[in-house]
Design an enzyme around this catalytic site. Structure first.
Site, PDB file in Angstrom:
ATOM      1  N   HIS A 156       5.847  11.708  19.415  1.00  0.00           N
ATOM      2  CA  HIS A 156       5.132  11.303  18.193  1.00  0.00           C
ATOM      3  C   HIS A 156       4.371  10.009  18.428  1.00  0.00           C
ATOM      4  O   HIS A 156       4.585   9.303  19.427  1.00  0.00           O
ATOM      5  CB  HIS A 156       6.113  11.143  17.022  1.00  0.00           C
TER       6      HIS A 156
ATOM      7  N   CYS B 173       0.017   9.811  13.618  1.00  0.00           N
ATOM      8  CA  CYS B 173       1.049  10.836  13.852  1.00  0.00           C
ATOM      9  C   CYS B 173       0.519  12.256  13.674  1.00  0.00           C
ATOM     10  O   CYS B 173       0.698  13.123  14.544  1.00  0.00           O
ATOM     11  CB  CYS B 173       2.272  10.587  12.971  1.00  0.00           C
TER      12      CYS B 173
ATOM     13  N   HIS C 130       5.463  11.287   7.831  1.00  0.00           N
ATOM     14  CA  HIS C 130       5.438  11.199   9.299  1.00  0.00           C
ATOM     15  C   HIS C 130       5.731  12.573   9.885  1.00  0.00           C
ATOM     16  O   HIS C 130       6.403  13.402   9.266  1.00  0.00           O
ATOM     17  CB  HIS C 130       6.477  10.188   9.794  1.00  0.00           C
TER      18      HIS C 130
END
Length: 382
Positions: free
Chosen positions: A356, A296, A344
């Site tokens: 993402h 990510c 994240h």
């Protein structure tokens, strides 16, 4: 007819005949968002269509009934278990990436110190050579101290000229000794700093190994859970993931979170968005920064690097070091940090969507900006 209308029009007939209408509608909306003209401008499109009215659950074993998961758990609980394992792996991945970055920084510093030590030793050799030359010159003069030689001089002019040279010589000797002492002190400091750097380097390597072990354990546990599912269950699991994201996004939009969000992307922001969306379809891989796969924060850091801005490698460091902004001021290119532990990160691309790299087993994709709990929004080009 707009792209969204065409997408929905071509699927709604089948949507009514099967379960999971909401997830398909969301997927259509996300697909259209990739090419929508408002992608990097902040123009808001209509909220996703509301799912149909709920129906009574089917009896176990009947067509359309929820499938049981391994160990007698519901498939929804299995989904949550797998999601939590991957989220924990994401936290460990962030720790691994940070330790890796710190290890590289320490290694680079050790190389820099080594070069300074080499230069210092060469300088000491030069200074000692100069001191030796001075000693040999004194020996050739008979070993008399300069002051004594001047006192024995019978020529006043020669005496004065010699006195001046004496002062210069004494200053040169003093400067030589001072520089030699300073260089030796520097070498001692370099040695101490190198020792500290080595200790930090080893500590970071230990952190990397521990984080790597945690990542592999969590991913293995999640994959084992998923491997126990039949093909039909795995397909249903993906649908449950999409439905959970849809519910979260719908709840987020219902709060009016996007009401005042209309920021325009900067030129750098547009470049970052263009890079990130161009990676859609590439697989997630922990620790990866491209070009074939990403995690990510690998995706977001490389997107901004492509835009000419170097930013921290990990989502936690991105949160810590980049300027935070209010949600209402969000614009395409900004980074959305998710979960309380900042494990994240995604990049806002406009219209309530973000891009993402979700987790192992999934590819870089578009999703609703509110499909996960938002901790903060940060701006790389503030």
């Amino acid at each position: 007819m707009s792209g969204l209308t065409r997408c929905l029009g071509g699927t709604m007939g089948s949507v009514r005949r099967r379960r999971g209408a909401s997830s398909l509608v969301l997927l259509c909306a996300m697909a259209v968002a990739l090419t929508a003209p408002g992608l990097a401008t902040g123009t808001a499109y209509a909220a996703p269509a509301v799912p149909g009215a709920p129906t009574a659950p089917a009896a176990p074993g009947a067509p359309g009934a929820p499938l049981p998961g391994p160990g007698g758990k519901s498939l929804e609980q299995v989904r949550k278990d797998i999601e939590e394992l991957y989220r924990q792996a994401g936290t460990a991945t962030d720790a691994y990436n940070l330790a890796e970055a710190e290890t590289k920084a320490q290694s680079d510093k050790i190389v820099e110190i080594a070069n300074l030590v080499v230069a210092g030793k060469e300088r000491i050799a030069t200074l000692k050579s100069r001191a030796g030359a001075a000693a040999r010159a004194q020996y050739r003069s008979g070993g008399l101290p300069p002051g004594a030689r001047l006192a024995l001089s019978e020529d006043p002019n020669q005496f004065l000229d010699g006195a001046d040279r004496l002062r210069q010589g004494e200053k040169a000797a003093s400067d030589l000794l001072t520089e030699l002492d300073r260089t030796q002190t520097d070498l001692q400091r370099y040695a101490e700093e190198a020792s500290e750097r080595w200790q930090k380097l080893e500590a970071n390597r230990v952190k990397q190994e521990e984080a790597k072990k945690q990542i592999e354990e969590k991913i293995k546990a999640a994959e084992e859970l998923e491997s126990k599912l039949e093909a039909e269950e795995r397909a249903r699991l993906i649908q449950l993931e999409q439905e959970a994201q849809y519910r979260a996004q719908t709840a987020w939009l219902s709060t009016g979170a996007m009401k005042d969000v209309n920021g325009k992307a900067t030129d750098a922001g547009k470049q970052a968005v263009h890079f990130a969306t161009a990676q859609i379809g590439k697989p997630y891989k922990w620790g990866a920064v491209g070009p074939d796969s990403f995690d990510c924060s690998g995706l977001t850091s490389q997107a901004w690097r492509a835009a000419g801005r170097g930013i921290p490698r990990t989502s936690q460091e991105q949160l810590r070091l980049l300027p935070k902004i209010a949600l209402k001021d969000m614009r395409p290119g900004d980074l959305i940090i998710y979960f309380d532990d900042a494990s994240h990160v995604g990049m806002y691309v406009g219209d309530g969507a973000m891009v993402h790299a979700p987790r192992p087993g999934r590819n870089v994709t578009m999703a609703g900006a509110g499909s996960m709990p938002i901790k903060a929004v940060v701006r790389p080009d503030a």
